[in-house]
Design a protein around this motif. Structure first.
Motif, PDB file in Angstrom:
ATOM      1  N   SER A  79       0.831  -1.204   0.000  1.00  0.00           N
ATOM      2  CA  SER A  79       0.000   0.000   0.000  1.00  0.00           C
ATOM      3  C   SER A  79       0.866   1.255   0.000  1.00  0.00           C
ATOM      4  CB  SER A  79      -0.908   0.037   1.241  1.00  0.00           C
ATOM      5  OG  SER A  79      -1.677  -1.127   1.368  1.00  0.00           O
ATOM      6  N   GLU A  80       0.401   2.263  -0.715  1.00  0.00           N
ATOM      7  CA  GLU A  80       1.007   3.595  -0.629  1.00  0.00           C
ATOM      8  C   GLU A  80       0.199   4.454   0.342  1.00  0.00           C
ATOM      9  OE1 GLU A  80       1.156   5.085  -4.592  1.00  0.00           O
ATOM     10  OE2 GLU A  80       2.370   3.408  -5.333  1.00  0.00           O
ATOM     11  N   THR A  81      -1.131   4.329   0.239  1.00  0.00           N
ATOM     12  CA  THR A  81      -2.050   5.007   1.157  1.00  0.00           C
ATOM     13  C   THR A  81      -3.221   4.071   1.421  1.00  0.00           C
ATOM     14  OG1 THR A  81      -3.247   6.064  -0.676  1.00  0.00           O
ATOM     15  CG2 THR A  81      -1.444   7.325   0.337  1.00  0.00           C
ATOM     16  N   PHE A  82      -4.142   4.528   2.279  1.00  0.00           N
ATOM     17  CA  PHE A  82      -5.313   3.728   2.604  1.00  0.00           C
ATOM     18  C   PHE A  82      -6.558   4.605   2.531  1.00  0.00           C
ATOM     19  CE2 PHE A  82      -1.707   2.066   4.984  1.00  0.00           C
ATOM     20  CZ  PHE A  82      -1.732   0.711   4.677  1.00  0.00           C
ATOM     21  N   GLN A  83      -7.695   3.973   2.205  1.00  0.00           N
ATOM     22  CA  GLN A  83      -8.982   4.660   2.218  1.00  0.00           C
ATOM     23  C   GLN A  83      -9.995   3.811   2.967  1.00  0.00           C
ATOM     24  OE1 GLN A  83     -10.383   5.748  -1.675  1.00  0.00           O
ATOM     25  NE2 GLN A  83      -8.742   7.206  -2.048  1.00  0.00           N
ATOM     26  N   TYR A  84     -10.738   4.451   3.859  1.00  0.00           N
ATOM     27  CA  TYR A  84     -11.795   3.758   4.594  1.00  0.00           C
ATOM     28  C   TYR A  84     -12.868   3.320   3.607  1.00  0.00           C
ATOM     29  CZ  TYR A  84     -15.609   3.006   7.918  1.00  0.00           C
ATOM     30  OH  TYR A  84     -16.639   2.472   8.635  1.00  0.00           O
ATOM     31  N   ASP A  85     -13.338   2.059   3.726  1.00  0.00           N
ATOM     32  CA  ASP A  85     -14.278   1.530   2.735  1.00  0.00           C
ATOM     33  C   ASP A  85     -15.747   1.675   3.114  1.00  0.00           C
ATOM     34  OD1 ASP A  85     -14.753  -0.424   4.623  1.00  0.00           O
ATOM     35  OD2 ASP A  85     -13.792  -2.047   3.517  1.00  0.00           O
ATOM     36  N   GLY A  86     -16.005   2.320   4.242  1.00  0.00           N
ATOM     37  CA  GLY A  86     -17.389   2.531   4.654  1.00  0.00           C
ATOM     38  C   GLY A  86     -17.986   1.388   5.437  1.00  0.00           C
ATOM     39  N   GLY A  87     -17.276   0.268   5.502  1.00  0.00           N
ATOM     40  CA  GLY A  87     -17.813  -0.905   6.175  1.00  0.00           C
ATOM     41  C   GLY A  87     -16.959  -1.411   7.312  1.00  0.00           C
ATOM     42  N   GLY A  88     -16.062  -0.569   7.829  1.00  0.00           N
ATOM     43  CA  GLY A  88     -15.247  -0.974   8.964  1.00  0.00           C
ATOM     44  C   GLY A  88     -13.827  -1.361   8.623  1.00  0.00           C
ATOM     45  N   ASP A  89     -13.514  -1.465   7.329  1.00  0.00           N
ATOM     46  CA  ASP A  89     -12.178  -1.870   6.895  1.00  0.00           C
ATOM     47  C   ASP A  89     -11.601  -0.824   5.940  1.00  0.00           C
ATOM     48  OD1 ASP A  89     -12.250  -4.622   8.158  1.00  0.00           O
ATOM     49  OD2 ASP A  89     -13.988  -4.750   6.835  1.00  0.00           O
ATOM     50  N   TYR A  90     -10.421  -1.117   5.399  1.00  0.00           N
ATOM     51  CA  TYR A  90      -9.719  -0.140   4.550  1.00  0.00           C
ATOM     52  C   TYR A  90      -9.260  -0.764   3.238  1.00  0.00           C
ATOM     53  CZ  TYR A  90      -9.628   3.064   8.496  1.00  0.00           C
ATOM     54  OH  TYR A  90      -9.996   3.906   9.511  1.00  0.00           O
ATOM     55  N   CYS A  91      -9.242   0.080   2.202  1.00  0.00           N
ATOM     56  CA  CYS A  91      -8.664  -0.301   0.920  1.00  0.00           C
ATOM     57  C   CYS A  91      -7.185   0.082   0.903  1.00  0.00           C
ATOM     58  CB  CYS A  91      -9.336   0.438  -0.238  1.00  0.00           C
ATOM     59  SG  CYS A  91     -11.091   0.194  -0.407  1.00  0.00           S
ATOM     60  N   SER A  92      -6.398  -0.737   0.261  1.00  0.00           N
ATOM     61  CA  SER A  92      -5.025  -0.351  -0.044  1.00  0.00           C
ATOM     62  C   SER A  92      -5.029   0.381  -1.373  1.00  0.00           C
ATOM     63  CB  SER A  92      -4.126  -1.591  -0.146  1.00  0.00           C
ATOM     64  OG  SER A  92      -3.905  -2.153   1.125  1.00  0.00           O
ATOM     65  N   VAL A  93      -4.210   1.418  -1.494  1.00  0.00           N
ATOM     66  CA  VAL A  93      -4.177   2.227  -2.707  1.00  0.00           C
ATOM     67  C   VAL A  93      -2.761   2.221  -3.272  1.00  0.00           C
ATOM     68  CG1 VAL A  93      -4.665   4.474  -3.733  1.00  0.00           C
ATOM     69  CG2 VAL A  93      -5.995   3.686  -1.750  1.00  0.00           C
ATOM     70  N   LEU A  94      -2.652   1.901  -4.579  1.00  0.00           N
ATOM     71  CA  LEU A  94      -1.366   1.876  -5.264  1.00  0.00           C
ATOM     72  C   LEU A  94      -1.448   2.724  -6.522  1.00  0.00           C
ATOM     73  CD1 LEU A  94      -0.520  -1.943  -5.026  1.00  0.00           C
ATOM     74  CD2 LEU A  94       0.564  -0.087  -3.738  1.00  0.00           C
ATOM     75  N   THR A  95      -0.293   3.223  -6.974  1.00  0.00           N
ATOM     76  CA  THR A  95      -0.210   3.998  -8.218  1.00  0.00           C
ATOM     77  C   THR A  95       0.340   3.118  -9.325  1.00  0.00           C
ATOM     78  OG1 THR A  95       0.208   6.033  -6.982  1.00  0.00           O
ATOM     79  CG2 THR A  95       0.763   6.026  -9.334  1.00  0.00           C
ATOM     80  N   PRO A  96      -0.419   2.892 -10.401  1.00  0.00           N
ATOM     81  CA  PRO A  96       0.056   2.063 -11.516  1.00  0.00           C
ATOM     82  C   PRO A  96       1.255   2.722 -12.206  1.00  0.00           C
ATOM     83  CG  PRO A  96      -2.335   2.304 -11.574  1.00  0.00           C
ATOM     84  CD  PRO A  96      -1.826   3.294 -10.570  1.00  0.00           C
TER      85      PRO A  96
END
Length: 544
Positions: free
Chosen positions: A170-187
């Motif tokens: 992960s480079e950053t994270f985003q809250y997914d609205g359901g209690g967990d987080y998405c990992s965010v990457l740059t292609p």
């Protein structure tokens, strides 16, 4: 994003001015007492996951927030690599509360070979799913082509309770609205490379710790009560599943609630705080839908007398409210008062929706129309009103006195034979929508078999229409559980089947009795339990 949440209740009084709002401060840390990469505190609707306000914890894990309005809320604590947690809490205007939370890290499966990378859409719904390749060093990798400037994903198939969660790449994270987080990457050059390194997973049990530095008093005592109540229900469900696993008759299952009731009643005798007493009484009433019957016939009356219909705690006992709504020994009248006194529109909407579904299920056309209009008027703008309009905006077509809808189903026992309305013309037909996985359906089997043996003949037939996953499920059930020696057909798509919609099947079992001219003469509750034979005798006459 699947998760188990203990709801949080915050009730305030006073104006909407800042100085009269409740202030909540504290710390949100990981299981070792250290700050997490990203951690948030969310205020959500009391009866849904609508996020009203989110505050990000500072670098040291501290947070501070003002509740946005009066009423009931959920307050959820979440953090990267950790299970979210929410707490029951009852506050007042201008009250300052401190809460320190340590979240528990995820508990992972021993075998991660089933891992998948799930691309998350802008609305955080699941998108494309990718199966990574396992590398010699034990990592799992996938290279994905994309024209997106950033790529969000979560891991599926690694966490024990079924959550989809952030990854180790992960480079950053985003809250997914359901209690967990998405990992965010740059292609890079149209390619995003995802690497799951099991050695980097933060492992734990998922258990969180909550402390109130100023002491547990008033509503700060609710979390432990809610935890204990959830544990009791889990024990009941585990016992029920174990019983069912032995292929035993569900009607024979019993559970000893006596120790639980004795413990709660003992607490009530010593308790003086009104809100805690309300919660304890509600926890007793919670057991009614689970087979507990109080020895004292006045017990329910005493409980409802002490719990105000407008109590904010009712939003977290909605199953009990729904149960009471159809209880003719005092519960129904109490719920009518609750509908008038409750501030929470979602609770009123839930109750009215239950009444609407029940009225339609029973074929009560006039009551269904009246409840629908009440729901549209009193709960306009709620998700329940929207749902009711989408599902039940048109008048009922299936009720006693109406013609049965047209149908055509291939026989499960003889594929060359098709059942239609004409097949049963001139005789009474009991149509039974059911499924092997439906406990109440299986619970009706003994009654159905007794009624069939008593009334079978040239003037009576039964047609069971199955909503099971596959015809083989029905075959196995008839070979090992109940023979069901009558007509059978499989309904492809179950509830979504066009014929199911024509029959307005919202729940099963749904039995419908049709006369020889194709007119519906009885429905649902008239054809279940001991009512089945009584209703058949009414139309077919008594049989030996």
């Amino acid at each position: 994003m699947a998760r188990s949440i203990i709801s949080l209740l915050v009730v305030m009084t006073g104006s909407f001015l800042c100085f009269s709002q409740s202030k909540i401060t504290g710390t949100l840390l990981d299981q070792d007492g250290k700050p997490m990469a990203v951690a948030d505190v969310h205020i959500k609707g009391a009866m849904d996951d609508t996020t009203l306000l989110s505050v990000r914890a500072a670098a040291d894990g501290s947070f501070s927030m003002m509740l946005p309005a009066t009423g009931a809320f959920q307050i959820e604590f979440s953090g990267v690599d950790h299970m979210s947690r929410a707490l029951p809490f009852l506050g007042e205007a201008a009250q300052a509360t401190r809460i320190n939370v340590r979240l528990g890290a995820y508990a992972f499966l021993d075998d991660l070979s089933g891992v998948q990378f799930v691309q998350m859409k802008p609305d955080f719904d699941a998108g494309a799913v990718y199966t990574p390749a396992k590398q010699p060093d034990g990592t799992y990798t996938a290279e994905i082509k994309t024209d997106l400037p950033s790529f969000r994903y979560e891991l599926k198939g690694v966490e024990r309770t079924g959550h989809t969660i952030n990854g180790t790449s992960s480079e950053t994270f985003q809250y997914d609205g359901g209690g967990d987080y998405c990992s965010v990457l740059t292609p890079r050059n149209g390619i995003v490379k995802i690497v799951l390194d099991p050695a980097k997973l933060v492992r734990g049990t998922g258990e969180s710790r909550v402390e109130f530095p100023d002491g547990e008093k008033g509503s700060s005592r609710l979390p432990k009560l809610f935890d204990a109540s959830n544990a009791r229900r889990q024990d009941y469900m585990d016992a029920h599943r174990a019983f069912a696993a032995g292929n035993k008759d569900p009607k024979l299952f019993t559970y000893d609630w006596a120790p639980v009731i004795a413990d709660i009643q003992g607490r009530l005798q010593k308790e003086n705080e009104p809100i805690i007493r309300q919660e304890l009484w509600m926890e007793c009433l919670d057991l009614l839908p689970f087979g507990w019957s109080p020895a004292d016939p006045a017990f329910k009356e005493r409980a409802l007398k002490e719990i105000p219909p407008g109590s904010p705690l009712w939003v977290f006992h909605i199953n009990t409210v729904s149960f009471l709504a159809f209880d003719t020994t005092g519960g129904k009248a109490y719920v009518e008062r609750l509908l008038k006194e409750q501030r929470e529109p979602g609770l009123r909407g839930t109750i009215l929706m239950s009444k609407l579904v029940y009225a339609r299920y029973g074929g009560n056309r006039s009551e269904a129309r009246a409840v629908y209009e009440q729901l549209m008027t009193e709960c306009a703008g709620t998700r329940w009103a929207k749902m009711a309009k989408e599902r039940y905006g048109t008048d009922m077509k299936v009720y006693a006195g109406a013609q049965v809808p047209k149908f055509s189903f291939v026989s499960l026992d003889d594929s060359s034979k098709t059942f239609t309305n004409e097949t049963f013309k001139g005789k009474y037909l009991l149509i039974d929508f059911w499924a092997v996985w439906c406990g109440p359906c299986v619970g009706e089997m003994e009654n159905l078999h007794k009624a069939y043996e008593k009334f079978k003949g040239n003037d009576f037939a039964v047609l069971s229409l199955s909503f099971d996953n596959a015809p083989v499920d029905i075959k196995k059930f008839r070979e090992t559980r109940w023979k069901m020696p009558w007509n059978h057909a499989y309904v492809v798509g179950g509830f979504a089947n066009p014929t199911s919609r024509e029959f307005e099947v919202d729940g099963i079992p749904k039995p419908i009795l049709v006369d020889g001219n194709g007119m519906i003469v009885a429905m649902t509750t008239e054809l279940r339990g001991e009512n089945l034979q009584k209703t058949l005798e009414k139309f077919l006459g008594k049989r030996p």
